[in-house]
Structure formats: C-alpha cells, structure tokens
Motif scaffolding. Sequence first.
Motif, PDB file in Angstrom:
ATOM      1  N   LYS A 213       0.812  -1.219   0.000  1.00 17.23           N
ATOM      2  CA  LYS A 213       0.000   0.000   0.000  1.00 17.23           C
ATOM      3  C   LYS A 213       0.850   1.275   0.000  1.00 17.23           C
ATOM      4  O   LYS A 213       0.456   2.279  -0.592  1.00 17.23           O
ATOM      5  N   ILE A 214       2.003   1.225   0.665  1.00 16.51           N
ATOM      6  CA  ILE A 214       2.828   2.432   0.799  1.00 16.51           C
ATOM      7  C   ILE A 214       3.924   2.489  -0.252  1.00 16.51           C
ATOM      8  O   ILE A 214       4.340   3.559  -0.686  1.00 16.51           O
ATOM      9  N   GLY A 215       4.397   1.336  -0.682  1.00 13.40           N
ATOM     10  CA  GLY A 215       5.463   1.294  -1.675  1.00 13.40           C
ATOM     11  C   GLY A 215       6.783   1.787  -1.113  1.00 13.40           C
ATOM     12  O   GLY A 215       7.161   1.463   0.008  1.00 13.40           O
ATOM     13  N   GLU A 216       7.482   2.621  -1.900  1.00  8.88           N
ATOM     14  CA  GLU A 216       8.796   3.122  -1.515  1.00  8.88           C
ATOM     15  C   GLU A 216       8.722   4.466  -0.780  1.00  8.88           C
ATOM     16  O   GLU A 216       9.743   5.113  -0.584  1.00  8.88           O
ATOM     17  N   LYS A 217       7.531   4.863  -0.395  1.00 12.81           N
ATOM     18  CA  LYS A 217       7.363   6.178   0.249  1.00 12.81           C
ATOM     19  C   LYS A 217       7.608   6.160   1.750  1.00 12.81           C
ATOM     20  O   LYS A 217       7.507   7.196   2.405  1.00 12.81           O
ATOM     21  N   ALA A 218       7.921   4.980   2.296  1.00 12.78           N
ATOM     22  CA  ALA A 218       8.186   4.888   3.736  1.00 12.78           C
ATOM     23  C   ALA A 218       9.023   3.657   4.042  1.00 12.78           C
ATOM     24  O   ALA A 218       8.993   2.672   3.309  1.00 12.78           O
ATOM     25  N   GLU A 219       9.790   3.744   5.132  1.00 13.27           N
ATOM     26  CA  GLU A 219      10.506   2.587   5.654  1.00 13.27           C
ATOM     27  C   GLU A 219       9.580   1.866   6.626  1.00 13.27           C
ATOM     28  O   GLU A 219       8.947   2.498   7.467  1.00 13.27           O
ATOM     29  N   ILE A 220       9.495   0.549   6.511  1.00 14.53           N
ATOM     30  CA  ILE A 220       8.692  -0.249   7.424  1.00 14.53           C
ATOM     31  C   ILE A 220       9.649  -1.213   8.115  1.00 14.53           C
ATOM     32  O   ILE A 220      10.254  -2.073   7.490  1.00 14.53           O
ATOM     33  N   ILE A 221       9.806  -1.034   9.431  1.00 13.46           N
ATOM     34  CA  ILE A 221      10.866  -1.726  10.151  1.00 13.46           C
ATOM     35  C   ILE A 221      10.390  -2.194  11.520  1.00 13.46           C
ATOM     36  O   ILE A 221       9.575  -1.537  12.168  1.00 13.46           O
ATOM     37  N   ASP A 222      10.874  -3.362  11.953  1.00 17.88           N
ATOM     38  CA  ASP A 222      10.578  -3.832  13.310  1.00 17.88           C
ATOM     39  C   ASP A 222      11.200  -2.856  14.301  1.00 17.88           C
ATOM     40  O   ASP A 222      12.328  -2.388  14.101  1.00 17.88           O
ATOM     41  N   THR A 223      10.499  -2.578  15.389  1.00 12.26           N
ATOM     42  CA  THR A 223      11.038  -1.618  16.365  1.00 12.26           C
ATOM     43  C   THR A 223      12.311  -2.151  17.028  1.00 12.26           C
ATOM     44  O   THR A 223      13.200  -1.366  17.377  1.00 12.26           O
ATOM     45  N   GLU A 224      12.419  -3.444  17.199  1.00 14.01           N
ATOM     46  CA  GLU A 224      13.650  -4.006  17.784  1.00 14.01           C
ATOM     47  C   GLU A 224      14.840  -3.757  16.864  1.00 14.01           C
ATOM     48  O   GLU A 224      15.941  -3.459  17.315  1.00 14.01           O
ATOM     49  N   GLU A 225      14.613  -3.882  15.554  1.00 15.54           N
ATOM     50  CA  GLU A 225      15.684  -3.605  14.589  1.00 15.54           C
ATOM     51  C   GLU A 225      16.024  -2.120  14.599  1.00 15.54           C
ATOM     52  O   GLU A 225      17.197  -1.739  14.540  1.00 15.54           O
ATOM     53  N   ALA A 226      14.987  -1.272  14.681  1.00 18.38           N
ATOM     54  CA  ALA A 226      15.210   0.182  14.751  1.00 18.38           C
ATOM     55  C   ALA A 226      16.018   0.543  15.988  1.00 18.38           C
ATOM     56  O   ALA A 226      16.890   1.423  15.951  1.00 18.38           O
ATOM     57  N   ASP A 227      15.741  -0.157  17.079  1.00 15.48           N
ATOM     58  CA  ASP A 227      16.466   0.082  18.329  1.00 15.48           C
ATOM     59  C   ASP A 227      17.937  -0.288  18.179  1.00 15.48           C
ATOM     60  O   ASP A 227      18.825   0.450  18.604  1.00 15.48           O
ATOM     61  N   LYS A 228      18.206  -1.429  17.538  1.00  7.26           N
ATOM     62  CA  LYS A 228      19.586  -1.876  17.342  1.00  7.26           C
ATOM     63  C   LYS A 228      20.367  -0.927  16.438  1.00  7.26           C
ATOM     64  O   LYS A 228      21.577  -0.794  16.556  1.00  7.26           O
ATOM     65  N   LYS A 229      19.645  -0.267  15.530  1.00  3.36           N
ATOM     66  CA  LYS A 229      20.300   0.686  14.628  1.00  3.36           C
ATOM     67  C   LYS A 229      20.500   2.054  15.281  1.00  3.36           C
ATOM     68  O   LYS A 229      21.060   2.967  14.659  1.00  3.36           O
ATOM     69  N   GLY A 230      20.018   2.218  16.517  1.00  2.00           N
ATOM     70  CA  GLY A 230      20.245   3.457  17.246  1.00  2.00           C
ATOM     71  C   GLY A 230      19.231   4.558  16.991  1.00  2.00           C
ATOM     72  O   GLY A 230      19.483   5.716  17.320  1.00  2.00           O
ATOM     73  N   LEU A 231      18.076   4.212  16.432  1.00  2.00           N
ATOM     74  CA  LEU A 231      17.078   5.249  16.142  1.00  2.00           C
ATOM     75  C   LEU A 231      16.448   5.847  17.400  1.00  2.00           C
ATOM     76  O   LEU A 231      15.902   6.942  17.365  1.00  2.00           O
ATOM     77  N   PHE A 232      16.541   5.138  18.516  1.00  2.00           N
ATOM     78  CA  PHE A 232      15.951   5.626  19.760  1.00  2.00           C
ATOM     79  C   PHE A 232      17.006   6.115  20.745  1.00  2.00           C
ATOM     80  O   PHE A 232      16.684   6.482  21.873  1.00  2.00           O
ATOM     81  N   GLY A 233      18.262   6.123  20.338  1.00  2.00           N
ATOM     82  CA  GLY A 233      19.334   6.561  21.227  1.00  2.00           C
ATOM     83  C   GLY A 233      20.539   5.655  21.120  1.00  2.00           C
ATOM     84  O   GLY A 233      20.512   4.626  20.434  1.00  2.00           O
ATOM     85  N   LEU A 234      21.618   6.032  21.792  1.00  2.00           N
ATOM     86  CA  LEU A 234      22.865   5.286  21.685  1.00  2.00           C
ATOM     87  C   LEU A 234      22.853   3.998  22.496  1.00  2.00           C
ATOM     88  O   LEU A 234      23.531   3.038  22.155  1.00  2.00           O
ATOM     89  N   LYS A 235      22.086   3.992  23.598  1.00  2.00           N
ATOM     90  CA  LYS A 235      22.029   2.794  24.429  1.00  2.00           C
ATOM     91  C   LYS A 235      20.845   1.915  24.022  1.00  2.00           C
ATOM     92  O   LYS A 235      19.862   2.396  23.472  1.00  2.00           O
ATOM     93  N   GLU A 236      20.955   0.636  24.341  1.00  2.00           N
ATOM     94  CA  GLU A 236      19.861  -0.290  24.046  1.00  2.00           C
ATOM     95  C   GLU A 236      18.657   0.051  24.923  1.00  2.00           C
ATOM     96  O   GLU A 236      18.793   0.303  26.119  1.00  2.00           O
TER      97      GLU A 236
END
Length: 296
Positions: A213-236
């Motif tokens: 439905k969204i195509g390439e207009k958005a990233e769809i990612i598991d929050t745990e993966e987003a956390d590991k990539k540091g999107l919520f901060g430097l610490k886990e």
Amino acid sequence: MKNVGVINALKFERAHSKEKNKTLEVDPGNLFRGKTIANTLKNTGIDCFTHMNITNAGNACSKLIFEGSTIIPSLKPSDLIVNLRKNIEKTSGNAYFFVHLDSLDTISHEYGPQSHEYQAELSTITYLIQKELIEKVNSETAKETLILITSDHGAVDVNPEETIYIKLDLKNTLNLEVEDTKKPVSPIGSPRDIFLHIKKEKLNWTKEILKQKIGEKAEIIDTEEADKKGLFGLKESSQEFLERTGNLLIIPKEKQTVWFETKNKSRISFLGQHGGLNSEEMLVPFAIAKLIDLKK
C-alpha cells in the motif's frame, strides 16, 4: 500502563476516548520513573524555576517532569519573558531557569515552518528576548547569567492532501489493549513516525500488506531492529520502552505523511510535522552566551 492503554501524556487522559478532560486514576509516575534535572540540581543547592504557558503548567505531565522546580505560569510569550527577567533579577545564589516557549511549535504545525506566520512568530519571540530580557536586565545580573537556546525538534513542511491513509483490520491485526475492554491498541505516534502493536502471528503479513500500500514512500521496520540501529538513542532500550512502542514502525520518507483510516474519516490538516528522519526535523539550534555580552 498495560492496564490503561494508549495515553495522551500531556493531558493524562485515555487517547481516543469520548470522555474528554477525565484524568486517569493511575499514578502519572508510571510514565517516568527517572530523576528530574531539577531534583538533581536541588541536591547541589541550585534553585530551579520553570516558566511556561498556563495551559500546560498544571497538568500531570508537567508536574512529573519538572518535579523539584517552581513552575511559573504565563499567558503569552510577552509576560513569560518579562516574568523571567524579574525572576532572574530577584533570585540570589545559583539558579537554573527553564523556559518553554511553545507558541512557535503551535504555529509551525498549523501553517508550516517555512510560512510567513512562522517567521512572524519567530521575530516576535526574538524581539521579546532582545527588548525585554537582554536590554532591560540589570548589568550585575547579566554578568552572572548564561543563556542557552535550543529546541527539542525541528519541523518539515508537508502537504496533507498527499497523505497515504491505510485501512487495517484492527480487531484481527492489532494486539488487544486492556483485559477488561479487549480493544485494540490504536496506532500511535504521528504521520511522520507511526508505531503499531501487531499480533506476532500477523507481523510479517502486516508488513507485506503495508509495503504493497505504501510502496517506496516509507521505511517499514521492526522496532527491535530500529532500536539496534540506534534510532531511539545510543544505548539499548529497556523492555518496557519496547513494549510501549509496539513491534512495527513506519517512517515516511522525504516529506511524505502516512496515517490510518478512522471511523469518522477524519483527515490530517497540519501543514507542519515532525518525528521523522528528515534533516529539517532532526537538526536543532544550540546557542549559548553570557547575557552581558549580548547587551553590548
């Protein structure tokens, strides 16, 4: 907060509820259990004051995060800045003054951060700081005062009419909320960052449906993966944090917005948004100076 559901933190009421202005009968401390900046400073003998708009000065969220600080409410930016100057001048000893000017955020949402209205509000605030604080504060106080200006986020102009609206089978897709009502946990966040609580057995299926439905207009990612990539901060992040954010995150690209169909078919109207990964909404100003140097 599992037994409460989604909360409007500022108003401390159940989100999407028909019972408006009904404060929840639970401890607001469940939202934040850390030590506030004010309490930390008080332990070292530093008095703390918070100057903010009267509409938020007395709510549960403000009392929680500014615990240990004397909250001083104001009607408008004009009396806030004047009250700040008077307070700085009469306070002896070491002190910390936190100032929240929320009108610029309000204007940014309504008209967009590149609008004439936004620039007018920014000019008004700049004028008040210059004329009512810097120029009028006495020199002795100015010599002993540092001023630091920053922001909690930026903003990006969006076109509400280009918003992608997603229709989900909420009952069969989203996790159940509180045990007594068995209502699904509604999508949370904003049109620039949408957090979903998806049933584990429906997670991969939901991701595929959203990608279609969204195509390439958005990233769809598991929050745990987003956390590991540091999107919520430097610490886990803590497990409690991840439980509150859900297990699936939608991050619209560029200046795109995404939201979900509601029963009343309500539509997004704000011309300014924040919460995504566009540099305009992530970068913030940071300026610091001695007040006396600005008087010259």
